[in-house]
Design a protein around this motif. Structure first.
Motif, PDB file in Angstrom:
ATOM      1  N   ALA B 107       0.835  -1.206   0.000  1.00  0.00           N
ATOM      2  CA  ALA B 107       0.000   0.000   0.000  1.00  0.00           C
ATOM      3  C   ALA B 107       0.867   1.254   0.000  1.00  0.00           C
ATOM      4  O   ALA B 107       0.455   2.305  -0.494  1.00  0.00           O
ATOM      5  N   LEU B 108       2.086   1.122   0.548  1.00  0.00           N
ATOM      6  CA  LEU B 108       3.001   2.274   0.573  1.00  0.00           C
ATOM      7  C   LEU B 108       3.912   2.316  -0.651  1.00  0.00           C
ATOM      8  O   LEU B 108       4.795   3.156  -0.758  1.00  0.00           O
ATOM      9  N   GLY B 109       3.707   1.345  -1.539  1.00  0.00           N
ATOM     10  CA  GLY B 109       4.480   1.355  -2.780  1.00  0.00           C
ATOM     11  C   GLY B 109       5.730   0.506  -2.737  1.00  0.00           C
ATOM     12  O   GLY B 109       6.519   0.503  -3.678  1.00  0.00           O
ATOM     13  N   PHE B 110       5.917  -0.246  -1.654  1.00  0.00           N
ATOM     14  CA  PHE B 110       7.098  -1.122  -1.573  1.00  0.00           C
ATOM     15  C   PHE B 110       6.679  -2.548  -1.933  1.00  0.00           C
ATOM     16  O   PHE B 110       5.576  -2.990  -1.611  1.00  0.00           O
ATOM     17  N   ARG B 111       7.601  -3.250  -2.560  1.00  0.00           N
ATOM     18  CA  ARG B 111       7.294  -4.624  -2.943  1.00  0.00           C
ATOM     19  C   ARG B 111       8.192  -5.566  -2.146  1.00  0.00           C
ATOM     20  O   ARG B 111       9.396  -5.346  -2.047  1.00  0.00           O
ATOM     21  N   ALA B 112       7.586  -6.585  -1.569  1.00  0.00           N
ATOM     22  CA  ALA B 112       8.363  -7.581  -0.825  1.00  0.00           C
ATOM     23  C   ALA B 112       7.913  -8.961  -1.246  1.00  0.00           C
ATOM     24  O   ALA B 112       6.756  -9.163  -1.600  1.00  0.00           O
ATOM     25  N   ASP B 113       8.833  -9.906  -1.254  1.00  0.00           N
ATOM     26  CA  ASP B 113       8.505 -11.267  -1.670  1.00  0.00           C
ATOM     27  C   ASP B 113       8.996 -12.244  -0.600  1.00  0.00           C
ATOM     28  O   ASP B 113       9.988 -12.949  -0.796  1.00  0.00           O
ATOM     29  N   PRO B 114       8.330 -12.270   0.540  1.00  0.00           N
ATOM     30  CA  PRO B 114       8.841 -13.069   1.654  1.00  0.00           C
ATOM     31  C   PRO B 114       8.527 -14.559   1.494  1.00  0.00           C
ATOM     32  O   PRO B 114       7.670 -14.940   0.701  1.00  0.00           O
ATOM     33  N   THR B 115       9.225 -15.361   2.259  1.00  0.00           N
ATOM     34  CA  THR B 115       8.958 -16.797   2.271  1.00  0.00           C
ATOM     35  C   THR B 115       7.955 -17.088   3.383  1.00  0.00           C
ATOM     36  O   THR B 115       8.153 -16.686   4.529  1.00  0.00           O
ATOM     37  N   LEU B 116       6.887 -17.782   3.009  1.00  0.00           N
ATOM     38  CA  LEU B 116       5.900 -18.168   4.016  1.00  0.00           C
ATOM     39  C   LEU B 116       6.206 -19.578   4.507  1.00  0.00           C
ATOM     40  O   LEU B 116       6.739 -20.403   3.770  1.00  0.00           O
ATOM     41  N   LEU B 117       5.885 -19.839   5.764  1.00  0.00           N
ATOM     42  CA  LEU B 117       6.208 -21.147   6.335  1.00  0.00           C
ATOM     43  C   LEU B 117       5.204 -22.211   5.899  1.00  0.00           C
ATOM     44  O   LEU B 117       5.568 -23.358   5.679  1.00  0.00           O
ATOM     45  N   GLY B 118       3.940 -21.837   5.817  1.00  0.00           N
ATOM     46  CA  GLY B 118       2.909 -22.789   5.384  1.00  0.00           C
ATOM     47  C   GLY B 118       2.811 -24.023   6.271  1.00  0.00           C
ATOM     48  O   GLY B 118       2.542 -25.120   5.780  1.00  0.00           O
ATOM     49  N   LEU B 119       3.049 -23.853   7.557  1.00  0.00           N
ATOM     50  CA  LEU B 119       3.033 -25.006   8.472  1.00  0.00           C
ATOM     51  C   LEU B 119       1.607 -25.411   8.817  1.00  0.00           C
ATOM     52  O   LEU B 119       0.746 -24.550   9.018  1.00  0.00           O
ATOM     53  N   ALA B 120       1.402 -26.715   8.919  1.00  0.00           N
ATOM     54  CA  ALA B 120       0.095 -27.203   9.386  1.00  0.00           C
ATOM     55  C   ALA B 120       0.006 -26.930  10.887  1.00  0.00           C
ATOM     56  O   ALA B 120       0.977 -27.133  11.622  1.00  0.00           O
ATOM     57  N   LEU B 121      -1.146 -26.456  11.310  1.00  0.00           N
ATOM     58  CA  LEU B 121      -1.317 -26.076  12.714  1.00  0.00           C
ATOM     59  C   LEU B 121      -1.506 -27.322  13.577  1.00  0.00           C
ATOM     60  O   LEU B 121      -2.453 -28.077  13.369  1.00  0.00           O
ATOM     61  N   PRO B 122      -0.610 -27.548  14.550  1.00  0.00           N
ATOM     62  CA  PRO B 122      -0.793 -28.721  15.413  1.00  0.00           C
ATOM     63  C   PRO B 122      -2.126 -28.634  16.149  1.00  0.00           C
ATOM     64  O   PRO B 122      -2.509 -27.561  16.627  1.00  0.00           O
ATOM     65  N   ILE B 123      -2.816 -29.767  16.235  1.00  0.00           N
ATOM     66  CA  ILE B 123      -4.142 -29.785  16.862  1.00  0.00           C
ATOM     67  C   ILE B 123      -4.038 -29.297  18.304  1.00  0.00           C
ATOM     68  O   ILE B 123      -3.169 -29.730  19.066  1.00  0.00           O
ATOM     69  N   GLY B 124      -4.915 -28.374  18.660  1.00  0.00           N
ATOM     70  CA  GLY B 124      -5.055 -27.935  20.045  1.00  0.00           C
ATOM     71  C   GLY B 124      -3.886 -27.130  20.587  1.00  0.00           C
ATOM     72  O   GLY B 124      -3.783 -26.931  21.806  1.00  0.00           O
ATOM     73  N   ILE B 125      -3.016 -26.623  19.699  1.00  0.00           N
ATOM     74  CA  ILE B 125      -1.802 -25.937  20.183  1.00  0.00           C
ATOM     75  C   ILE B 125      -2.158 -24.723  21.055  1.00  0.00           C
ATOM     76  O   ILE B 125      -1.508 -24.468  22.070  1.00  0.00           O
ATOM     77  N   SER B 126      -3.207 -24.001  20.689  1.00  0.00           N
ATOM     78  CA  SER B 126      -3.578 -22.824  21.476  1.00  0.00           C
ATOM     79  C   SER B 126      -4.027 -23.223  22.881  1.00  0.00           C
ATOM     80  O   SER B 126      -3.834 -22.472  23.838  1.00  0.00           O
ATOM     81  N   PHE B 127      -4.638 -24.391  22.977  1.00  0.00           N
ATOM     82  CA  PHE B 127      -5.112 -24.845  24.288  1.00  0.00           C
ATOM     83  C   PHE B 127      -3.939 -25.195  25.196  1.00  0.00           C
ATOM     84  O   PHE B 127      -3.853 -24.725  26.325  1.00  0.00           O
ATOM     85  N   HIS B 128      -3.003 -26.038  24.701  1.00  0.00           N
ATOM     86  CA  HIS B 128      -1.949 -26.442  25.640  1.00  0.00           C
ATOM     87  C   HIS B 128      -0.921 -25.356  25.884  1.00  0.00           C
ATOM     88  O   HIS B 128      -0.325 -25.315  26.944  1.00  0.00           O
ATOM     89  N   VAL B 129      -0.751 -24.431  24.926  1.00  0.00           N
ATOM     90  CA  VAL B 129       0.152 -23.299  25.181  1.00  0.00           C
ATOM     91  C   VAL B 129      -0.419 -22.411  26.298  1.00  0.00           C
ATOM     92  O   VAL B 129       0.299 -22.006  27.218  1.00  0.00           O
ATOM     93  N   PHE B 130      -1.715 -22.145  26.238  1.00  0.00           N
ATOM     94  CA  PHE B 130      -2.329 -21.325  27.301  1.00  0.00           C
ATOM     95  C   PHE B 130      -2.289 -22.048  28.648  1.00  0.00           C
ATOM     96  O   PHE B 130      -2.092 -21.430  29.695  1.00  0.00           O
ATOM     97  N   GLN B 131      -2.479 -23.358  28.604  1.00  0.00           N
ATOM     98  CA  GLN B 131      -2.447 -24.137  29.849  1.00  0.00           C
ATOM     99  C   GLN B 131      -1.048 -24.081  30.471  1.00  0.00           C
ATOM    100  O   GLN B 131      -0.897 -23.955  31.694  1.00  0.00           O
ATOM    101  N   LEU B 132      -0.033 -24.134  29.615  1.00  0.00           N
ATOM    102  CA  LEU B 132       1.347 -24.105  30.121  1.00  0.00           C
ATOM    103  C   LEU B 132       1.726 -22.713  30.614  1.00  0.00           C
ATOM    104  O   LEU B 132       2.447 -22.581  31.617  1.00  0.00           O
ATOM    105  N   ILE B 133       1.265 -21.679  29.929  1.00  0.00           N
ATOM    106  CA  ILE B 133       1.542 -20.315  30.404  1.00  0.00           C
ATOM    107  C   ILE B 133       0.915 -20.127  31.787  1.00  0.00           C
ATOM    108  O   ILE B 133       1.551 -19.574  32.701  1.00  0.00           O
ATOM    109  N   ALA B 134      -0.308 -20.615  31.957  1.00  0.00           N
ATOM    110  CA  ALA B 134      -0.968 -20.496  33.264  1.00  0.00           C
ATOM    111  C   ALA B 134      -0.155 -21.205  34.340  1.00  0.00           C
ATOM    112  O   ALA B 134      -0.005 -20.701  35.465  1.00  0.00           O
ATOM    113  N   TYR B 135       0.417 -22.357  33.989  1.00  0.00           N
ATOM    114  CA  TYR B 135       1.232 -23.105  34.960  1.00  0.00           C
ATOM    115  C   TYR B 135       2.431 -22.274  35.401  1.00  0.00           C
ATOM    116  O   TYR B 135       2.696 -22.122  36.605  1.00  0.00           O
TER     117      TYR B 135
END
Lengths: 322, 459
Positions: B107-135
């Protein structure tokens, strides 16, 4: 067994096993009832076969009657072909797994209903002719006129799905659902397309590089049934043609094997060499919805090519119109 | 591995049998639980299992370090939270972040061509990460002792009934249960099996058949706003039946192992205010956000404006937790805004003057509009709508939602009237058996007809 286990086992018996037994018995009773009448599933192929079987049971106004597999069902635009040929065109093409005997059964049903075409065109895809076709519910449904009972457990569920489908008008899966909506929408499209529809899919995957044609034993055996039904339509002339492959799926052995297979196919259904339609072996990949199916653009082009082929096959003084 | 799949049923029954054959032997029982949990989690992707094991090792070590080195606890806590969120960021948010940066630069007129990781999201990752942060936070606050038993800790992280989609448990509730002997009672078997049956019914009979209708309603090619309305109503029922069904199954299965999980839902569509809704919907996430985000931000202690900002920030995070997409953020902000507005309205006595039916209706309007935003892949699809034509299909969808959800609604009304979540079990022998048998019949009938993955597995 420890005394502590007794109330647990009692709970398992009364809270889990007893209701499970009641539910199981109710399911078995329902399934037994459902098995008495075959129930088609609520799917694309079943809907198409049902729609074509219904059409075959009525007297069709058909100077040209098409039959064969789904490559003809979706590769031809029957109303457009009728305009190009100057006569009425109807299609009873279904699917490859209905098999030549099933295609013949539908043609036979049309004959019994009073349909009297001047020309019958058998359109088949090379990929279908090589199938090791085994008896399946589609073939049985076409031959028997009703869906055979399914394996135990599937019939009541089919009835449920059909009822839900009719009630909730469940869209068909994927692009078919987007184009036709529910089964009724597809049925209407088959009717208005005079037995032909457009395949809205788009994924061409060749089964092997350099496709070679051939006729499997089960298909060859079933072609005899089709031959008898075509003969029963005499004096109607039977013409035969192969629908095209995606160009990217063809190789050096494709054309020679196609010629040989077309010759064998014509002989199997009792068609003379002059009854073989001159049709293109391939069309560009971007005109296909899949390996065996043309897309809307390919369908339009092939319909014109088929009209040309029909004109060439018919004698100068012959017309399709009665 | 889905709860409603044959491999899961086999795994659960086998581990349950072995587990109770080893009763009164804590360590072997935990070994059985851990093996079952790791098999369940690694079933589709061994890399995800390796990640889960890695998170277990890192957080176990950090917990001990935080407790032993109090002077460094703040630094270690920040490192731990960063490590956990870092994993979440890489798997869930990196591509979204990069794509938005690229768009902003373009939008500002700059062009970038980054590499995307395209990783499959591990099932339930948001749940166990939050559980571990709480711990880690609980240990650093001195509210929970760092655990010294790696086996019990690994069970806490990977416990298979809840690893895929929660509920997000606290160490003080769940971890301690892996450290003490468990027993099985007839009551637990009755309650656990009832929850499994009800949860499976909600998933298989209510949520899954609505899936194709929701897809059709939200189809990009659809330009009829009526389809979006019908699809949203169907999705409102689908997401509740899907997630609550999962949570009930998780709680029920866990009860059969003698381990109690928290309730995650309390009839959320009975809520008469948006605050009430969040006390009833995904309760374990609501409590997590309250304790680890909203209160640390200042909660309601720093004046109305700051409270409203805290509500918006917390709910925006809640939205982002669900997925790396702007529609989730908008959904969170919508709820945050509704919470702020409701708070103001309550302060001036407006809410108190409205009848309960009106506040319920207002709450449901916010909730349902929220689900529409939540389900839309791009909000730009709204621009495609050019007419509103309510037809037979739309009426059929609404009727089907009502028919399919009626048994669950009947159970919930009975729960609401008696205040007993196990009201069906108290109906008496024959009536209770008849209700359970009816639900089981529905499950047998619908099983395998609509194969739809649990919605919250993707989060």
């Amino acid at each position: 067994m420890s005394p502590a286990m007794s109330p647990i086992l009692s709970t398992v018996a009364f809270r889990i096993l007893a209701p499970l037994a009641i539910a199981g018995l109710a399911f078995v009773a329902g399934e037994t009832w459902a098995m008495r009448t075959g129930v088609p599933a609520y799917g694309i192929d079943e809907t198409i076969l049902d729609a074509q079987a219904d059409r075959a049971a009525r007297r069709l106004d058909a100077d040209v009657l098409l039959t064969g597999d789904s490559s003809g069902l979706v590769g031809v635009d029957a109303p457009r072909l009728a305009r190009l040929m100057g006569g009425s065109v109807q299609s009873l093409s279904t699917m490859g797994n209905v098999g030549p005997a099933g295609w013949g059964a539908l043609v036979g049903r049309a004959r019994a209903a009073g349909t009297r075409p001047r020309v019958v065109v058998v359109l088949v895809h090379g990929g279908v002719l090589g199938h090791e076709l085994r008896g399946n519910e589609f073939e049985q449904a076409a031959l028997g006129g009703a869906w055979p009972p399914q394996r135990f457990g599937a019939n009541l569920r089919r009835r449920l799905k059909l009822a839900l489908g009719e009630f909730g008008r469940y869209p068909m899966p994927g692009p078919w659902g987007r184009m036709y909506g529910d089964a009724e929408g597809l049925r209407r499209a088959v009717q208005s397309g005079q037995g032909t529809v457009t395949d809205p899919s788009s994924s061409v995957r060749c089964p092997s590089a350099g496709f070679t044609f051939g006729i499997s034993e089960p298909i060859a055996a079933r072609l005899q049934t089709l031959r008898r039904e075509l003969a029963a339509l005499a004096p109607a002339r039977a013409l035969v043609g192969l629908t095209p492959l995606p160009a990217g799926c063809a190789g050096a052995a494709t054309e020679p094997s196609r010629e040989e297979t077309l010759r064998r196919l014509a002989a199997a259904i009792g068609a003379a060499p002059t009854d073989v339609l001159a049709l293109p072996a391939t069309l560009p990949d971007d005109q296909f919805a899949g390996f065996t199916h043309l897309n809307a653009a390919g369908r339009g082009r092939f319909t014109v090519l088929l009209a040309d082929g029909l004109r060439r096959a018919l004698a100068p003084d012959e017309t399709v119109r009665r | 591995m889905s709860f409603v799949s044959l491999p899961f049923v086999v795994l659960a029954l086998a581990s349950l049998t072995l587990y109770w054959l080893l009763r009164d032997r804590l360590v072997p029982q935990n070994v059985v639980l851990l093996i079952a949990s790791w098999v369940c989690y690694g079933w589709t992707n061994l890399t995800w299992l390796a990640l889960l094991v890695g998170l277990t090792v890192v957080n176990f070590t950090l917990g001990l370090a935080i407790e032993r080195r109090r002077e460094m606890s703040r630094v270690l806590l920040i490192a731990g939270i960063t490590a956990n969120l870092g994993v979440l960021f890489v798997y869930k948010y990196y591509d979204f972040f990069v794509l938005n940066v690229v768009e902003a630069l373009a939008a500002l007129g700059f062009r970038a061509d980054p590499t995307l990781l395209g990783l499959a999201l591990p099932i339930g990752i948001s749940f166990h990460v939050f559980q571990l942060i709480a711990y880690l936070v609980d240990v650093s606050r001195g509210e929970l002792a760092a655990r010294r038993d790696p086996l019990a800790f690994a069970c806490f992280v990977a416990y298979f009934p809840q690893v895929a989609a929660g509920p997000i448990e606290r160490g003080a509730r769940l971890l301690v249960q892996f450290e003490r002997p468990r027993s099985l009672s007839a009551d637990a078997v009755a309650k656990g099996s009832w929850l499994i049956v009800l949860g499976t019914f909600m998933k298989v009979v209510v949520a899954d058949p609505l899936g194709p209708l929701v897809d059709a309603g939200f189809d990009h090619a659809n330009t009829n706003a009526a389809s979006l309305v019908a699809g949203t109503l169907a999705f409102t029922a689908q997401i509740y039946a899907d997630f609550c069904g999962y949570s009930l199954m998780a709680k029920g299965i866990s009860a059969l192992f003698g381990i109690e999980l928290v309730w995650n839902f309390d009839r959320p569509y009975f809520a008469t205010s948006i605050q009430d809704f969040w006390r009833r919907w995904h309760m374990s996430l609501s409590r997590w956000l309250r304790d680890y985000v909203y209160i640390p931000l200042g909660g309601n202690r720093a004046g109305p404006l700051r409270t409203e900002f805290n509500l918006l920030a917390t709910m925006a995070l809640a939205g982002l937790w669900h997925g790396a997409a702007w529609n989730f953020v908008v959904w969170g902000l919508l709820h945050g805004g509704a919470l702020a507005v409701a708070r103001r309205a309550s302060r001036v006595g407006l809410v108190q003057r409205l009848p309960a039916a009106a506040t319920w209706l207002l709450t449901m309007v916010v909730v349902v509009v929220g689900w529409m935003v939540f389900r839309m892949e791009t909000l730009g699809a709204l621009a495609n709508l050019d007419h509103f034509a309510w037809g037979a299909w739309h009426s059929a969808v609404v009727l089907l939602v009502l028919v399919l959800a009626a048994p669950v609604a009947a159970v919930e009304i009975a729960q609401w009237r008696t205040g007993d979540p196990y009201v069906v079990l108290g109906l008496g022998g024959a009536r209770s058996t008849a209700v359970t048998a009816a639900l089981m019949f529905g499950i047998l009938l619908f099983a395998g007809q609509f194969k739809v993955q649990f919605i919250y597995f993707q989060f």
